[in-house]
Design a protein around this motif. Structure first.
Motif, PDB file in Angstrom:
ATOM      1  N   VAL A 135      84.154  72.174 -39.031  1.00  0.00           N
ATOM      2  CA  VAL A 135      83.730  70.826 -39.414  1.00  0.00           C
ATOM      3  C   VAL A 135      82.279  70.592 -38.990  1.00  0.00           C
ATOM      4  O   VAL A 135      81.483  70.037 -39.756  1.00  0.00           O
ATOM      5  CB  VAL A 135      84.684  69.761 -38.817  1.00  0.00           C
ATOM      6  N   GLU A 179      79.988  72.236 -41.222  1.00  0.00           N
ATOM      7  CA  GLU A 179      80.209  71.759 -42.589  1.00  0.00           C
ATOM      8  C   GLU A 179      80.702  72.867 -43.510  1.00  0.00           C
ATOM      9  O   GLU A 179      80.327  72.948 -44.674  1.00  0.00           O
ATOM     10  CB  GLU A 179      78.950  71.087 -43.138  1.00  0.00           C
ATOM     11  N   ARG A 207      83.469  73.519 -45.344  1.00  0.00           N
ATOM     12  CA  ARG A 207      84.615  72.781 -45.868  1.00  0.00           C
ATOM     13  C   ARG A 207      85.793  73.683 -46.206  1.00  0.00           C
ATOM     14  O   ARG A 207      86.933  73.376 -45.871  1.00  0.00           O
ATOM     15  CB  ARG A 207      84.180  71.982 -47.093  1.00  0.00           C
ATOM     16  N   LYS A 208      85.530  74.818 -46.863  1.00  0.00           N
ATOM     17  CA  LYS A 208      86.626  75.704 -47.257  1.00  0.00           C
ATOM     18  C   LYS A 208      87.317  76.299 -46.029  1.00  0.00           C
ATOM     19  O   LYS A 208      88.551  76.370 -45.989  1.00  0.00           O
ATOM     20  CB  LYS A 208      86.118  76.823 -48.167  1.00  0.00           C
ATOM     21  N   ARG A 252      89.435  73.597 -44.476  1.00  0.00           N
ATOM     22  CA  ARG A 252      90.643  73.338 -45.252  1.00  0.00           C
ATOM     23  C   ARG A 252      91.696  74.426 -45.033  1.00  0.00           C
ATOM     24  O   ARG A 252      92.886  74.143 -44.912  1.00  0.00           O
ATOM     25  CB  ARG A 252      90.307  73.204 -46.748  1.00  0.00           C
ATOM     26  N   TRP A 296      91.698  68.297 -41.870  1.00  0.00           N
ATOM     27  CA  TRP A 296      91.624  67.975 -43.307  1.00  0.00           C
ATOM     28  C   TRP A 296      90.720  66.760 -43.524  1.00  0.00           C
ATOM     29  O   TRP A 296      89.846  66.765 -44.371  1.00  0.00           O
ATOM     30  CB  TRP A 296      93.011  67.729 -43.871  1.00  0.00           C
ATOM     31  N   ARG A 297      90.959  65.718 -42.743  1.00  0.00           N
ATOM     32  CA  ARG A 297      90.146  64.504 -42.887  1.00  0.00           C
ATOM     33  C   ARG A 297      88.696  64.755 -42.484  1.00  0.00           C
ATOM     34  O   ARG A 297      87.783  64.218 -43.099  1.00  0.00           O
ATOM     35  CB  ARG A 297      90.726  63.375 -42.056  1.00  0.00           C
ATOM     36  N   SER A 324      87.046  67.430 -42.788  1.00  0.00           N
ATOM     37  CA  SER A 324      86.353  68.271 -43.765  1.00  0.00           C
ATOM     38  C   SER A 324      86.060  67.525 -45.061  1.00  0.00           C
ATOM     39  O   SER A 324      85.417  68.062 -45.943  1.00  0.00           O
ATOM     40  CB  SER A 324      87.199  69.513 -44.077  1.00  0.00           C
ATOM     41  N   SER A 325      86.501  66.291 -45.153  1.00  0.00           N
ATOM     42  CA  SER A 325      86.347  65.536 -46.399  1.00  0.00           C
ATOM     43  C   SER A 325      84.975  64.915 -46.576  1.00  0.00           C
ATOM     44  O   SER A 325      84.560  64.648 -47.685  1.00  0.00           O
ATOM     45  CB  SER A 325      87.394  64.419 -46.468  1.00  0.00           C
ATOM     46  N   SER A 326      84.282  64.638 -45.480  1.00  0.00           N
ATOM     47  CA  SER A 326      82.996  63.957 -45.601  1.00  0.00           C
ATOM     48  C   SER A 326      81.915  64.769 -44.898  1.00  0.00           C
ATOM     49  O   SER A 326      82.194  65.563 -44.013  1.00  0.00           O
ATOM     50  CB  SER A 326      83.084  62.569 -44.963  1.00  0.00           C
ATOM     51  N   ARG A 329      80.747  61.208 -40.608  1.00  0.00           N
ATOM     52  CA  ARG A 329      82.044  61.235 -39.937  1.00  0.00           C
ATOM     53  C   ARG A 329      82.187  60.174 -38.865  1.00  0.00           C
ATOM     54  O   ARG A 329      83.203  59.538 -38.758  1.00  0.00           O
ATOM     55  CB  ARG A 329      82.280  62.600 -39.312  1.00  0.00           C
TER      56      ARG A 329
END
Length: 188
Positions: A78, A81, A83-84, A87, A152-153, A155-157, A162
């Motif tokens: 995170v 950054e 993201r993959k 996730r 999960w949350r 990695s969303s923004s 954050r």
């Protein structure tokens, strides 16, 4: 104490230190799982004693380290950054939580089945050890689920969005109040 580059940005750490968290995470995950695989061999899923012992071992000690490792790797993903990667780690944490949720009832059923064959002098110790394993398993389930949801949350923004900053709130307060009302103009 670690200092951030500015009050409005997330905690700033050297990239090399954040990448090192992946190595630390691997040292939490791999040895614990290897030990479990070696200690529980030969695998006898059909035997209640083996299932009870294996689940008890997982709940009492083995899964703690991998969950901590996944949490550390998630923090790194995170913060970088990625993201993959985040996730994938979130899904892995969710799978662990799901498997634990499935395993807890089997642990309880095997406990009931095996308790009848335990020596009467050892029943109290058997009961307390089993209760400890079940409670620890429940806590580890919550930990794995929390890591999965948080990762999960997280990695969303983007990293900059954050954490709401105090400096940003102070700047908005200095700008003046926001007035909300109707679109009608006052009549005289």
């Amino acid at each position: 104490m670690l200092a951030s580059s500015s009050p409005s940005s997330p905690l700033s750490l050297p990239r090399a230190l954040i990448l090192a968290l992946y190595v630390v995470a691997a040292t939490f995950i791999i040895p614990s799982l290897m030990e479990f695989m070696l200690v529980s061999y030969p695998y006898r899923l059909g035997a209640a004693q083996w299932r009870f012992g294996a689940l008890g071992l997982l709940f009492n000690s083995v899964l703690f380290s991998p969950i901590v490792g996944i949490a550390l790797a998630s923090v790194a993903a995170v913060m970088l950054e990625q993201r993959k990667v985040a996730r994938v780690l979130a899904i892995l944490g969710g799978v662990i939580a799901l498997l634990m949720l499935i395993g807890l009832p089997f642990f309880a059923l095997d406990f009931l089945q095996l308790r009848a064959s335990v020596n009467p002098q050892a029943k109290r110790a058997f009961d307390f050890t089993s209760l400890k394993a079940a409670l620890t398993g429940g806590l580890l389930f919550l930990a794995a689920l929390s890591v999965a949801i948080g990762t999960w949350r997280g990695s969303s923004s983007p990293a900059g969005q954050r954490v709401p900053s105090r400096a940003g709130a102070a700047a908005r307060a200095k700008a003046g109040p926001v007035v909300m009302g109707s679109a009608q103009t006052p009549q005289s």
